[in-house]
Design a protein around this motif. Sequence first.
Motif, mmCIF file in Angstrom:
data_model
loop_
_atom_site.group_PDB
_atom_site.id
_atom_site.type_symbol
_atom_site.label_atom_id
_atom_site.label_comp_id
_atom_site.label_asym_id
_atom_site.label_seq_id
_atom_site.Cartn_x
_atom_site.Cartn_y
_atom_site.Cartn_z
ATOM 1 N N ILE A 303 16.296 51.587 52.981
ATOM 2 C CA ILE A 303 15.055 52.236 53.387
ATOM 3 C C ILE A 303 15.237 53.737 53.244
ATOM 4 O O ILE A 303 16.138 54.325 53.845
ATOM 5 C CB ILE A 303 14.702 51.854 54.832
ATOM 6 C CG1 ILE A 303 14.462 50.344 54.874
ATOM 7 C CG2 ILE A 303 13.471 52.610 55.296
ATOM 8 C CD1 ILE A 303 14.485 49.759 56.235
ATOM 9 N N GLY A 304 14.421 54.331 52.406
ATOM 10 C CA GLY A 304 14.557 55.763 52.164
ATOM 11 C C GLY A 304 13.337 56.497 52.648
ATOM 12 O O GLY A 304 12.573 57.030 51.866
ATOM 13 N N GLY A 305 13.105 56.503 53.949
ATOM 14 C CA GLY A 305 11.964 57.226 54.493
ATOM 15 C C GLY A 305 10.672 56.492 54.233
ATOM 16 O O GLY A 305 10.449 55.405 54.756
ATOM 17 N N SER A 306 9.839 57.032 53.346
ATOM 18 C CA SER A 306 8.524 56.438 53.145
ATOM 19 C C SER A 306 8.551 55.319 52.125
ATOM 20 O O SER A 306 7.530 54.723 51.833
ATOM 21 C CB SER A 306 7.550 57.520 52.687
ATOM 22 O OG SER A 306 8.038 58.099 51.506
ATOM 23 N N GLU A 307 9.721 55.053 51.575
ATOM 24 C CA GLU A 307 9.763 53.971 50.586
ATOM 25 C C GLU A 307 11.010 53.125 50.815
ATOM 26 O O GLU A 307 11.947 53.540 51.483
ATOM 27 C CB GLU A 307 9.775 54.555 49.170
ATOM 28 C CG GLU A 307 10.995 55.379 48.895
ATOM 29 C CD GLU A 307 10.751 56.533 47.930
ATOM 30 O OE1 GLU A 307 9.626 56.720 47.465
ATOM 31 O OE2 GLU A 307 11.721 57.239 47.677
ATOM 32 N N SER A 308 10.972 51.923 50.249
ATOM 33 C CA SER A 308 12.109 51.020 50.398
ATOM 34 C C SER A 308 12.561 50.540 49.030
ATOM 35 O O SER A 308 11.753 50.317 48.136
ATOM 36 C CB SER A 308 11.730 49.808 51.242
ATOM 37 O OG SER A 308 11.187 50.218 52.462
ATOM 38 N N PHE A 309 13.862 50.433 48.878
ATOM 39 C CA PHE A 309 14.434 49.850 47.669
ATOM 40 C C PHE A 309 14.869 48.433 48.020
ATOM 41 O O PHE A 309 15.748 48.250 48.850
ATOM 42 C CB PHE A 309 15.654 50.634 47.201
ATOM 43 C CG PHE A 309 15.350 52.047 46.840
ATOM 44 C CD1 PHE A 309 14.966 52.377 45.541
ATOM 45 C CD2 PHE A 309 15.430 53.058 47.791
ATOM 46 C CE1 PHE A 309 14.683 53.695 45.199
ATOM 47 C CE2 PHE A 309 15.148 54.373 47.459
ATOM 48 C CZ PHE A 309 14.771 54.688 46.159
ATOM 49 N N ILE A 310 14.243 47.460 47.381
ATOM 50 C CA ILE A 310 14.619 46.081 47.671
ATOM 51 C C ILE A 310 15.404 45.539 46.485
ATOM 52 O O ILE A 310 14.900 45.499 45.354
ATOM 53 C CB ILE A 310 13.364 45.215 47.933
ATOM 54 C CG1 ILE A 310 12.521 45.872 49.028
ATOM 55 C CG2 ILE A 310 13.757 43.808 48.312
ATOM 56 C CD1 ILE A 310 11.161 45.239 49.184
ATOM 57 N N GLY A 325 6.425 52.297 51.973
ATOM 58 C CA GLY A 325 6.528 51.857 53.354
ATOM 59 C C GLY A 325 7.899 51.299 53.652
ATOM 60 O O GLY A 325 8.752 51.159 52.785
ATOM 61 N N VAL A 326 8.090 51.003 54.902
ATOM 62 C CA VAL A 326 9.380 50.495 55.356
ATOM 63 C C VAL A 326 9.326 48.978 55.398
ATOM 64 O O VAL A 326 8.471 48.396 56.057
ATOM 65 C CB VAL A 326 9.703 51.064 56.758
ATOM 66 C CG1 VAL A 326 10.962 50.413 57.305
ATOM 67 C CG2 VAL A 326 9.860 52.567 56.687
ATOM 68 N N HIS A 327 10.186 48.359 54.624
ATOM 69 C CA HIS A 327 10.257 46.900 54.605
ATOM 70 C C HIS A 327 11.686 46.494 54.839
ATOM 71 O O HIS A 327 12.531 46.691 53.982
ATOM 72 C CB HIS A 327 9.794 46.352 53.251
ATOM 73 C CG HIS A 327 8.390 46.725 52.920
ATOM 74 N ND1 HIS A 327 7.311 45.971 53.300
ATOM 75 C CD2 HIS A 327 7.878 47.804 52.275
ATOM 76 C CE1 HIS A 327 6.199 46.560 52.895
ATOM 77 N NE2 HIS A 327 6.512 47.687 52.260
ATOM 78 N N ASP A 328 11.929 45.946 56.010
ATOM 79 C CA ASP A 328 13.290 45.538 56.318
ATOM 80 C C ASP A 328 13.382 44.029 56.151
ATOM 81 O O ASP A 328 13.217 43.280 57.104
ATOM 82 C CB ASP A 328 13.652 45.978 57.733
ATOM 83 C CG ASP A 328 15.158 46.040 57.906
ATOM 84 O OD1 ASP A 328 15.868 45.740 56.921
ATOM 85 O OD2 ASP A 328 15.615 46.367 59.012
ATOM 86 N N LEU A 329 13.612 43.596 54.918
ATOM 87 C CA LEU A 329 13.629 42.159 54.652
ATOM 88 C C LEU A 329 15.021 41.605 54.918
ATOM 89 O O LEU A 329 16.012 42.223 54.562
ATOM 90 C CB LEU A 329 13.256 41.903 53.186
ATOM 91 C CG LEU A 329 11.890 42.457 52.780
ATOM 92 C CD1 LEU A 329 11.674 42.290 51.294
ATOM 93 C CD2 LEU A 329 10.792 41.776 53.566
ATOM 94 N N PRO A 330 15.071 40.440 55.546
ATOM 95 C CA PRO A 330 16.396 39.888 55.865
ATOM 96 C C PRO A 330 17.184 39.516 54.614
ATOM 97 O O PRO A 330 16.606 39.099 53.601
ATOM 98 C CB PRO A 330 16.079 38.657 56.718
ATOM 99 C CG PRO A 330 14.622 38.459 56.668
ATOM 100 C CD PRO A 330 13.964 39.630 56.050
#
Lengths: 363, 296
Positions: A303-310, A325-330
């Motif tokens: 999670i890099g602030g306003s964006e997420s690297f999945i 956005g912030v996406h904390d996927l398991p």
Amino acid sequence: MSLKLDQVSKSVAGEPHIHATTLELRKGTMNVLLGPTLSGKTTLMRLMAGLDKPTSGKLFWDGADVTGLRVQDRQVAMVYQQFINYPSMTVFENISSPLRLRGLSDAEIDRKVREAAAMMKLDDSQLSRRPLELSGGQQQRCALARALVKNAGLVLLDEPLANLDYKLREELRSEIPKIFEKSGAIFVYATTEPHEALLLGGNTACLWEGRVTQFGPTPTVYRHPDDIVTAQVFSDPPMNFVPLKKRGDQTAFGETSAEIDGQLFKNLSDGEYIAGFRSNHLRLNQRGAQDLTFKCQVSETEIGGSESFIHLHHGRDSWVALVHGVHDLPHQSDQTMYVDPAHIYVFSQDGSLACAASYAGSA
Amino acid sequence: MNKTLNHRAWWMVLPVLILVAMNAVIPLMTVVNFSVQEEFYGEFSFIGMQWFADTLTNERFQNALIRQLAFTFTILLIEIPLGVFIALKMPRSGRWASVCLVLMALPLLIPWNVVGAMWNIYALPDIGFMGYMINAGAGFFGHDPANGPWFDYTQEPVAAWFTVILMDVWHWTSLVVLLAYAGLQSIDNAYYQAARIDGASRWSVFRYIQLPKMKHTLTIAVLLRFMDSFMIYTEPSVLTGGGPGNSTTFLSIDLVKIALGQQDLGNAAAMSIIYFLMILLVSWLFYTLTMQGEKK
């Protein structure tokens, strides 16, 4: 004014560092050399400057052959990633050093130095100090002012902002093109970062293992990469790839089969290809009916602030999705991802572009 | 966090205190002790600064000091520029760089008394290669061997000085080379490129890039060479034994003669302290002066 490289190559101890390269850079243009570390950006710059002699090929300045001309006899200024200033001289003396070598009068030197210092936002108290007493950003401003004051026809900037922190980098990056635009020189700016190339605009030459893979206006190179290597160099995070099989209307992306609107890949003959799309085009949600659906597995989320690297696995392929956005996927969770087929580039097995993404329009 | 106050922990420091006392404080204080007392048949009496006044006004001490200063400044004047020059000429990288470094390190690895013995033999006028060659050259230019050898460091003060200085230059220039080389290695290649683009001359590159960048290591080199040469004992002692006459009797050789030869402990103690303070003072002055420019 123009600088032309004609089949210029450079080998060191029999090992090619730069393959035969032909480029033409025009007056008043910003030219970005984009490529990863060791791709030959610095070597190419050294050749342009005349610091190194090419193994073969010729350089022309305004049509005149300058291949053998010594660097001090050319109109060249260079700024480096490291902040290179004369350590025992004050900032003023540093900036004035190229002028003094040229033998200008004191009054003229003073005027030019103050002019350049003002442009680079160096004040009087900084002018009287030694470079090492200043912050990194100010040291680089001093080096830039020294390049500026030379009024050179060719200004080479070799990753000038790489050693600065984020804020200073943003600040200087927006200033540099404006300041140098006025002088009408040819600018060459080496960087490893695709988004820096996009922000600087102008033209971009993509470099990969000592080869210029493509040269043209920056947006064109970005949207219409000639081959898979250029697409890779000009994508950060790296472009996502998936094997593509096409037979009639049936297409298979790795293990995902899909039916695609006949219009899209209509020029593509049946066969095996490599499909690629940039990480910001891999999405978490569906937008159009045409969207391709991929069943993926999450391996990691940053999670890099306003964006997420999945980071995802699709069969044997590893992908990265850049989403807002912030996406904390398991970890290890299943995730369905969507790609608009209009964002897909298709490359032949030999790496050349077979079909550009249709969103980019025609080249 | 809970802290318990436990003064017994101080006992842990005791071994160190004893060690320091045994090897530093007590020997030093012994010297101080001797320097302010007079011994007469086992009776000691306090005489204050008398030994110091004696030493400082003693012509023998003054002469040894002058010889010492002349020697130190001569070798500094030779070794520092020569060391920098060699370091500039050494290859930056590759196999030859390693070869040069090993060659340079060799003299530094030889024990001091061996260096003295080597040069003692090497410079002998009859059987030493260097002494023999110099005298052969002198013969060629018209010196009559019947008048004795032209170059004989055991007889001639000038020849003795020449040999001692040459020996020191041979032994220690490498140290300056290695330090200067280390300073040069730390200069980024981009500096040289930038200078080339500016059209700077070889001298300007040295003056405005290499010298400022070598400043710190050169300061260390000057300090080390100053201190070592000011304290030099072993090599001239083995080579000339301070002779011929007193011509190469430097401070430390003189000190040993007074302390051990004449058993004149009061004088020797006072001289030791003066000697030590001089080295301390000069080193401190030099270091503060060279580093002052940095902070400004």
